[in-house]
Structure formats: C-alpha cells, structure tokens
Write an enzyme that holds these catalytic residues in place. Structure first.
Site, mmCIF file in Angstrom:
data_model
loop_
_atom_site.group_PDB
_atom_site.id
_atom_site.type_symbol
_atom_site.label_atom_id
_atom_site.label_comp_id
_atom_site.label_asym_id
_atom_site.label_seq_id
_atom_site.Cartn_x
_atom_site.Cartn_y
_atom_site.Cartn_z
ATOM 1 N N GLY A 175 0.807 -1.209 0.000
ATOM 2 C CA GLY A 175 0.000 0.000 0.000
ATOM 3 C C GLY A 175 0.836 1.252 0.000
ATOM 4 O O GLY A 175 1.954 1.257 -0.514
ATOM 5 N N SER B 270 5.461 -5.937 -1.232
ATOM 6 C CA SER B 270 5.812 -4.526 -1.299
ATOM 7 C C SER B 270 6.009 -3.954 0.106
ATOM 8 O O SER B 270 6.849 -4.438 0.866
ATOM 9 C CB SER B 270 4.718 -3.788 -2.086
ATOM 10 O OG SER B 270 5.081 -2.461 -2.368
ATOM 11 N N MET B 271 5.249 -2.920 0.490
ATOM 12 C CA MET B 271 5.388 -2.329 1.823
ATOM 13 C C MET B 271 5.099 -3.358 2.903
ATOM 14 O O MET B 271 5.679 -3.322 3.991
ATOM 15 C CB MET B 271 4.432 -1.142 1.956
ATOM 16 C CG MET B 271 4.675 -0.286 3.194
ATOM 17 S SD MET B 271 6.223 0.620 3.076
ATOM 18 C CE MET B 271 6.765 0.597 4.788
ATOM 19 N N HIS C 152 9.829 -4.914 -4.418
ATOM 20 C CA HIS C 152 10.066 -4.189 -5.668
ATOM 21 C C HIS C 152 10.376 -2.737 -5.334
ATOM 22 O O HIS C 152 10.313 -2.311 -4.172
ATOM 23 C CB HIS C 152 8.880 -4.297 -6.634
ATOM 24 C CG HIS C 152 7.605 -3.724 -6.114
ATOM 25 N ND1 HIS C 152 6.408 -3.837 -6.771
ATOM 26 C CD2 HIS C 152 7.313 -3.021 -4.982
ATOM 27 C CE1 HIS C 152 5.456 -3.245 -6.085
ATOM 28 N NE2 HIS C 152 5.981 -2.742 -4.996
ATOM 29 N N ASP D 196 9.749 -7.040 -9.646
ATOM 30 C CA ASP D 196 8.909 -7.772 -8.689
ATOM 31 C C ASP D 196 9.572 -9.108 -8.365
ATOM 32 O O ASP D 196 9.584 -10.018 -9.198
ATOM 33 C CB ASP D 196 7.512 -8.013 -9.267
ATOM 34 C CG ASP D 196 6.691 -6.735 -9.346
ATOM 35 O OD1 ASP D 196 7.215 -5.669 -8.964
ATOM 36 O OD2 ASP D 196 5.535 -6.798 -9.788
#
Length: 199
Positions: free
Chosen positions: A68, A97-98, A120, A171
C-alpha cells in the site's frame, strides 16, 4: 465484518468482535488488505494500547497484505520498531511490497509454509503531470524513497544496500524457504506451532 465472539463476565454475556477479543486477551493484531491512512492509524493506536497494558510481553502481528501507501506504511513501521513490547511478525498468506518491509521489521519473523513475500522498487501512486521541474522533483523524491527503503531492508536482512537494490529492481517473489535464506524471515512455522506460541 467478522463474526462476533462471546465475552463472559460478572455482568453476563456480551458480544465483541473477534479482533477485539484476540487483541485484549492474546495480544494479537492483524495487518490485512491494503495499507492506507485508516489501517495505519488503527494499528498505531492498538500498539499504543497494548504497550500501555504491558510493555514487556510480546505482541503477535499477523500480516496478509498486498502492500500500500509508503507514507502510511512507514507509520506502521515506526510503531513496530518503536514498540517497547517486542513485536513478533507472522506472514499468513502474503506480504508484498510495503507489507514485506513491515514483516521484515519484526523482532521475530515467521512464515506459514505456503506464504510468500514480494519486494520491488517504490511505485508512483498516481499519474505524472506538470512541468519539467515538477516531474524532476517527483523523480528525485522517488529515488530518495527507494534509497531509504533499501537502507531499511539492508538493516533488517543483513544484506548490503547493493544486494537489496538488485532484489528490488523488479517484482521479486520469495517462498518461505527463500525468505529465510535471504534474511527476510527467521523461520517457518505451521499453523499449530504458531498457535502454541501465541497462547
């Protein structure tokens, strides 16, 4: 909305949310779905509350998130790092991700056997517009954010910033075993082992 749980007390039986029961009785919190302003501040408040109740007993955080917003994710990160009570992270599906950065920040970090992480580079959350100076400013800010995130991941994994930069250039998905090998996780636990450690 989850099904309610029943709380028995001297005043009788009342219904409370399962999340409230797990938080108050088991010190278990959840990071689920997209990380945004609402979920970040809710998590922040829950960590404050549990620290005020007991600043020593560990807090278990179960994460299943596609990631997010970076700024709100960093609020959650600061709560995890700043908590007096040690925060133990459990990946129970995916932490992308986060979400992967938050998972890596735990004092202890465990993954279910079939859970995954993904790293990523920071992404633009909206379309680029404006003049050349504005676009350059956005680009510079994005590069600064990338450098900061790489530093955080290097700190929590024991890898160099150069190694992290290579991993985040696209990714990059990690199985539980690969995450342990990369220093993103401390171990793999099945559901029964996680439950034994949380009760």
């Amino acid at each position: 909305m989850s099904a309610p749980a029943l709380l028995r007390s001297s005043n009788g039986i009342q219904q409370i949310s399962i999340e409230s029961k797990l938080m108050s009785e088991q010190r278990q919190l959840f990071i689920t779905g997209e990380i945004n302003a609402n979920s970040a501040i809710e998590f922040f408040k829950e960590v404050i509350y549990l620290n005020s109740e007991d600043g020593i007993k560990p807090i278990s955080v179960f994460i299943n998130s596609p990631g997010g917003e970076i700024d709100n994710g960093l609020l959650v990160y600061d709560a995890i790092i700043g908590s007096r009570a040690p925060i133990h992270m459990f990946c129970i599906g995916c932490a992308y991700s986060m979400g992967a950065v938050l998972f890596a920040a735990g004092k202890e970090r465990y993954m279910l056997p079939h859970s995954k992480l993904m790293l990523h580079e920071p992404l633009l959350g909206e379309r680029i517009g404006g003049n050349a100076s504005s676009i350059k400013s956005i680009s510079d800010s994005l590069l600064e954010t990338k450098s900061m995130m790489n530093k955080l991941l290097a700190f929590h994994t024991g890898k160099t910033e150069k190694e992290i930069d290579k991993l985040t250039s696209y990714d990059h998905y990690f199985t539980a075993k690969e995450a342990v090998e990369m220093g993103l996780a401390d171990g793999i636990k099945d559901f029964s082992a996680i439950m034994e450690g949380c009760v």
